[in-house]
Design a protein around this motif. Structure first.
Motif, PDB file in Angstrom:
ATOM      1  N   SER A   1       0.860  -1.179   0.000  1.00 24.93           N
ATOM      2  CA  SER A   1       0.000   0.000   0.000  1.00 24.93           C
ATOM      3  C   SER A   1       0.898   1.230   0.000  1.00 24.93           C
ATOM      4  O   SER A   1       2.118   1.132   0.140  1.00 24.93           O
ATOM      5  CB  SER A   1      -0.910   0.018   1.239  1.00 24.93           C
ATOM      6  OG  SER A   1      -0.147   0.306   2.403  1.00 24.93           O
TER       7      SER A   1
ATOM      8  N   GLU B   1       0.199  -6.591  -4.515  1.00 24.96           N
ATOM      9  CA  GLU B   1       0.059  -5.220  -5.020  1.00 24.96           C
ATOM     10  C   GLU B   1       1.388  -4.471  -4.933  1.00 24.96           C
ATOM     11  O   GLU B   1       1.484  -3.382  -4.354  1.00 24.96           O
ATOM     12  CB  GLU B   1      -1.036  -4.475  -4.240  1.00 24.96           C
ATOM     13  CG  GLU B   1      -2.394  -5.151  -4.241  1.00 24.96           C
ATOM     14  CD  GLU B   1      -3.073  -5.146  -5.613  1.00 24.96           C
ATOM     15  OE1 GLU B   1      -2.523  -4.536  -6.552  1.00 24.96           O
ATOM     16  OE2 GLU B   1      -4.143  -5.757  -5.740  1.00 24.96           O
TER      17      GLU B   1
ATOM     18  N   ARG C   1       1.731  -0.722  -5.717  1.00 29.99           N
ATOM     19  CA  ARG C   1       1.087   0.263  -4.842  1.00 29.99           C
ATOM     20  C   ARG C   1       2.066   0.858  -3.820  1.00 29.99           C
ATOM     21  O   ARG C   1       1.755   1.872  -3.187  1.00 29.99           O
ATOM     22  CB  ARG C   1      -0.101  -0.355  -4.109  1.00 29.99           C
ATOM     23  CG  ARG C   1      -1.324  -0.516  -4.990  1.00 29.99           C
ATOM     24  CD  ARG C   1      -2.559  -0.903  -4.191  1.00 29.99           C
ATOM     25  NE  ARG C   1      -3.751  -0.801  -5.022  1.00 29.99           N
ATOM     26  CZ  ARG C   1      -4.464   0.297  -5.199  1.00 29.99           C
ATOM     27  NH1 ARG C   1      -4.088   1.416  -4.608  1.00 29.99           N
ATOM     28  NH2 ARG C   1      -5.531   0.307  -5.955  1.00 29.99           N
TER      29      ARG C   1
ATOM     30  N   ASP D   1      -4.147  -0.589 -12.001  1.00 35.37           N
ATOM     31  CA  ASP D   1      -3.382   0.327 -11.159  1.00 35.37           C
ATOM     32  C   ASP D   1      -1.914   0.375 -11.560  1.00 35.37           C
ATOM     33  O   ASP D   1      -1.070   0.788 -10.777  1.00 35.37           O
ATOM     34  CB  ASP D   1      -3.474  -0.103  -9.684  1.00 35.37           C
ATOM     35  CG  ASP D   1      -4.884   0.033  -9.145  1.00 35.37           C
ATOM     36  OD1 ASP D   1      -5.640   0.827  -9.722  1.00 35.37           O
ATOM     37  OD2 ASP D   1      -5.217  -0.643  -8.177  1.00 35.37           O
TER      38      ASP D   1
ATOM     39  N   VAL E   1       0.112   3.502 -10.819  1.00 30.72           N
ATOM     40  CA  VAL E   1       0.231   4.060  -9.471  1.00 30.72           C
ATOM     41  C   VAL E   1       1.688   4.341  -9.156  1.00 30.72           C
ATOM     42  O   VAL E   1       2.090   5.459  -8.859  1.00 30.72           O
ATOM     43  CB  VAL E   1      -0.382   3.108  -8.428  1.00 30.72           C
ATOM     44  CG1 VAL E   1      -0.109   3.612  -7.018  1.00 30.72           C
ATOM     45  CG2 VAL E   1      -1.884   2.979  -8.644  1.00 30.72           C
TER      46      VAL E   1
END
Length: 368
Positions: free
Chosen positions: A113, A159, A162, A208, A211
């Motif tokens: 994240s 992820e 991210r 994404d 990102v």
């Protein structure tokens, strides 16, 4: 047989716990050679994921079996594995299954994240011990990457795009030299050398990708594999039927989706996902994710609706109400696209099929 106390008291057990009996059966019949640090042979890892009826091992990943083969081969190599794809294509599930079969532990995981920090990945300190004793191995708290290197296991990095670029760069040295430095410690304990069996298995969402774009240096450390949506409608029907039944059984709900209801659900999802129906009618594709995972969620929620607020029989109306919520959660403009779908596809079908008639009856909810 007595139920496993771990699987009965938690909402969802990790794959190595939920499928412990299958892993044990595969290990018992696994006579081939294993890569250093692996719990199973590559063939057994594959069988755990795609199924082996002879040993009572169920299929868990409904997709491209050749993709699974390539993933297993990559994890045996010196490169990491990066699974990319649209949301809901079972990247995380495949990652978990691979880690469970290869290392016997799928919980060595970084959940990426924007707030992920270096110490959450590598190591941190027990500050009470740090203040009392100084930096010692006893005061060190191993992060997922440290654990995986020490234990010779697969580290899952969910992820990866991210996290901030400087956090991504932590992986470059580790994946190249298989070494992690702990400068606070002295002597041999200041360097962690990866044990055999260590590798990194990351996932990234295609929607994404922008990102935090991965550096070319980090990309070179991975083999990329794309996990695509299920195209085979029969396979998707089987997936939805099995997974919704499993979820409902876990919740003690006796309602189940009938095959014709599953067929309606799959048809609607493919219409909206593909932008065209099987008979050639063009529809506008919503920006919302119309994945198999979302279809399972819609089917499960529809069954709960029918169980608690209906007569227990799931119909098209139950599905349609949950479908509307799924489509509208990302972009309000998708409401117009769904109205168009109801008017040009659902309405004609409702004239000749009672299942679609109950779907059409929810059309008014889109005008609110």
């Amino acid at each position: 047989m007595t139920a496993d106390p771990v699987t009965t008291r938690v909402l969802r057990a990790p794959a190595e716990v939920e499928f412990a009996a299958e892993l044990a059966a595969l290990a018992a019949a696994d006579a081939g050679s294993r890569p250093a640090g692996w719990r199973l042979t590559p063939r057994a890892v594959r069988a755990f994921i795609v199924g082996d009826p002879r040993l009572g091992v169920t299929r868990k990943f409904y997709g491209d079996d050749a993709l699974v083969d390539r993933c297993v081969v990559t994890l045996m190599s010196s490169r990491g594995l990066l699974l990319v794809g649209e949301p809901g294509t079972a990247k995380s599930m495949l990652s978990e299954l691979l880690a469970a079969a290869v290392s016997g532990d799928s919980t060595c995981t970084v959940q990426g994240s924007s707030g992920t920090t270096d110490d959450q990945i590598t190591y941190s300190w027990n500050y009470a011990l740090l203040l009392a004793q100084g930096p010692t191995p006893r005061a060190l708290v191993r992060g997922p990457l440290h654990r995986a290197m020490t234990d010779g296991a697969v580290c899952r990095f969910e992820e990866v795009t991210r996290v901030q670029p400087e956090i991504q760069d932590v992986l470059i040295g580790v994946m190249s030299d298989k070494v992690l430095h702990v400068p606070e410690l002295a002597g041999p304990e200041s360097v962690v050398f990866a044990a055999r069996g260590f590798n990194v298995l990351a996932t990234a969402n295609l929607r994404d990708r922008g990102v935090h774009e991965m550096s070319s240096a980090l990309k070179r450390r991975f083999n990329f594999e794309t996990v695509r949506p299920i195209r085979d409608r029969d396979l998707e029907r089987r997936l939805i039927l099995e997974q919704t039944s499993e979820l409902l059984a876990q919740g003690g709900i006796d309602t189940r989706l009938a095959p014709d209801v599953v067929d309606l659900l799959v048809t609607a999802f493919h219409d909206l996902r593909d932008g065209v129906t099987a008979d050639g009618i063009a529809v506008e594709r919503p920006t919302a994710v119309m994945s198999s995972a979302e279809a399972v969620a819609v089917g499960y929620a529809a069954a709960l609706d029918a169980h608690y607020f209906g007569d227990g029989e799931v119909g098209g109306g139950h599905l349609a109400r949950q479908l509307i919520g799924t489509v509208l959660k990302d972009n309000p403009e998708d409401g117009k696209k769904l109205q168009h779908y109801f008017d040009v596809v659902v309405r004609p079908r409702a004239k000749r099929d009672r299942r679609w008639k109950s779907v059409l009856e929810t059309r008014g909810e889109l005008d609110r």
